[in-house]
Write an enzyme that holds these catalytic residues in place. Structure first.
Site, PDB file in Angstrom:
ATOM      1  N   TYR A   1      61.462  40.879  43.045  1.00  0.00           N
ATOM      2  CA  TYR A   1      60.188  40.210  42.717  1.00  0.00           C
ATOM      3  C   TYR A   1      60.369  38.688  42.743  1.00  0.00           C
ATOM      4  O   TYR A   1      59.532  37.966  43.306  1.00  0.00           O
ATOM      5  CB  TYR A   1      59.749  40.697  41.340  1.00  0.00           C
ATOM      6  CG  TYR A   1      58.385  40.233  40.869  1.00  0.00           C
ATOM      7  CD1 TYR A   1      57.220  40.811  41.357  1.00  0.00           C
ATOM      8  CD2 TYR A   1      58.270  39.237  39.899  1.00  0.00           C
ATOM      9  CE1 TYR A   1      55.968  40.403  40.894  1.00  0.00           C
ATOM     10  CE2 TYR A   1      57.026  38.832  39.431  1.00  0.00           C
ATOM     11  CZ  TYR A   1      55.886  39.416  39.929  1.00  0.00           C
ATOM     12  OH  TYR A   1      54.653  39.006  39.461  1.00  0.00           O
TER      13      TYR A   1
ATOM     14  N   LYS B   1      58.501  36.027  45.181  1.00  0.00           N
ATOM     15  CA  LYS B   1      57.666  34.957  44.622  1.00  0.00           C
ATOM     16  C   LYS B   1      58.200  33.581  45.001  1.00  0.00           C
ATOM     17  O   LYS B   1      57.426  32.635  45.187  1.00  0.00           O
ATOM     18  CB  LYS B   1      57.572  35.111  43.098  1.00  0.00           C
ATOM     19  CG  LYS B   1      56.837  36.380  42.644  1.00  0.00           C
ATOM     20  CD  LYS B   1      55.430  36.449  43.196  1.00  0.00           C
ATOM     21  CE  LYS B   1      54.627  37.612  42.646  1.00  0.00           C
ATOM     22  NZ  LYS B   1      53.291  37.711  43.249  1.00  0.00           N
TER      23      LYS B   1
END
Ligand code: NAP
Length: 242
Positions: free
Chosen positions: A154, A158
């Site tokens: 993640y 990002k």
């Protein structure tokens, strides 16, 4: 007010995306609501958007699928006639310690959270260049800035969105297309419903979790008001990252 302008919001059936769609609708934008599968939630969002008085239509597709993204954008352009704003918001988590992270969970998160922004931006960019105006907002995260144990996939996605944002801003500025990212902290949505919020709140200077509307107001500001801001990552995190 935005006169007959269109915003595409991915992940707009629930949570942050839904709040962004509502805030942009209040500013007068017609909304293309993109979502993965939650028909009930998306129908409710459409109903709320229509009650604000704008045009709204739902598009169900997987943002991790390049073909599906370009097909959906084609449909949206036929239905709405133009696109001024793209909010790349759809995202998922598949958390786990890196030593035990499967390729499947790595790829699912990279494809859904990062590659999707490439696919969607790629699909709208010709239209924006032609009309010499546009605005893309990528939903990053504080963990894309500072990293997080248990979220390597993640955080990488990002952080990738931040690189994409800065590069596109430089590449497209001369065409009057602005590209920015938002880095939310902990926002109260389905994504964070299982977290120990009391413990987290202790570390947040503003002593509360964020609400989807906190992010939505920033999206509206970047899209509609901040015409001289591009290539920025705006932290909306109650002071967590300073
Ligand atoms: P959420 O409540 O879980 O909603 C996720 C949304 O994304 C839903 O509309 C979902 O559609 C859609 N979606 C998921 N996978 C998709 C796919 N493969 N194709 C198309 N749509 C898909 O999440 P949220 O908390 O609002 O988060 C929104 C964004 O903010 C995400 O990118 C997230 O990483 C980021 N963010 C959130 C937080 C937070 O604290 N909540 C913090 C930082 C960043 P369905 O309803 O059809 O499933």
């Amino acid at each position: 007010m935005a006169d007959n302008k269109t915003a595409i919001v991915t992940g707009a059936s629930r949570g942050i995306g839904k709040a962004c769609a509502i805030e942009l609708a209040k500013a007068g934008y017609n909304i293309a609501v993109c979502y993965a599968g939650n028909d009930e939630a998306s129908a409710k969002t459409i109903e709320e958007l229509k009650s604000i008085g704008v045009k709204a239509k739902a598009y169900k597709f997987n943002v991790a699928d390049k073909e599906a993204c370009s097909k959906a954008v084609e449909e949206i352009l036929t239905d709405f006639g133009s696109v001024e704003i793209l909010v790349n918001n759809a995202g998922i988590t598949r958390d786990g310690l890196f030593m035990r992270m499967s390729s499947e969970n790595w790829e699912a998160v990279i494809n859904t959270n990062l590659n999707s922004a490439f696919y969607m931006s790629n699909a709208v960019i010709k239209t924006m260049v032609k009309q010499r105006s546009g605005c893309i907002i990528n939903m990053s995260s504080i963990v894309g800035v500072m990293g997080n144990a248990g979220q390597a996939n993640y955080s990488a996605a990002k952080a990738g969105l931040i690189g994409l944002t800065k590069s596109l801003a430089k590449e497209l500025g001369s065409r009057n297309i602005r590209v920015n990212a938002i880095a939310p902290g902990f926002i109260q949505t389905d994504m964070t419903k299982d977290l120990d919020t009391e413990k987290i709140t202790e570390h947040i200077p503003l002593k509360r979790l964020g609400q989807p509307e906190d992010i939505a107001k920033t999206v509206k500001f970047l899209a509609h008001d901040a015409l001289y801001i591009t290539g920025q990552v705006i932290g909306v995190d109650g002071g967590l990252v300073v």
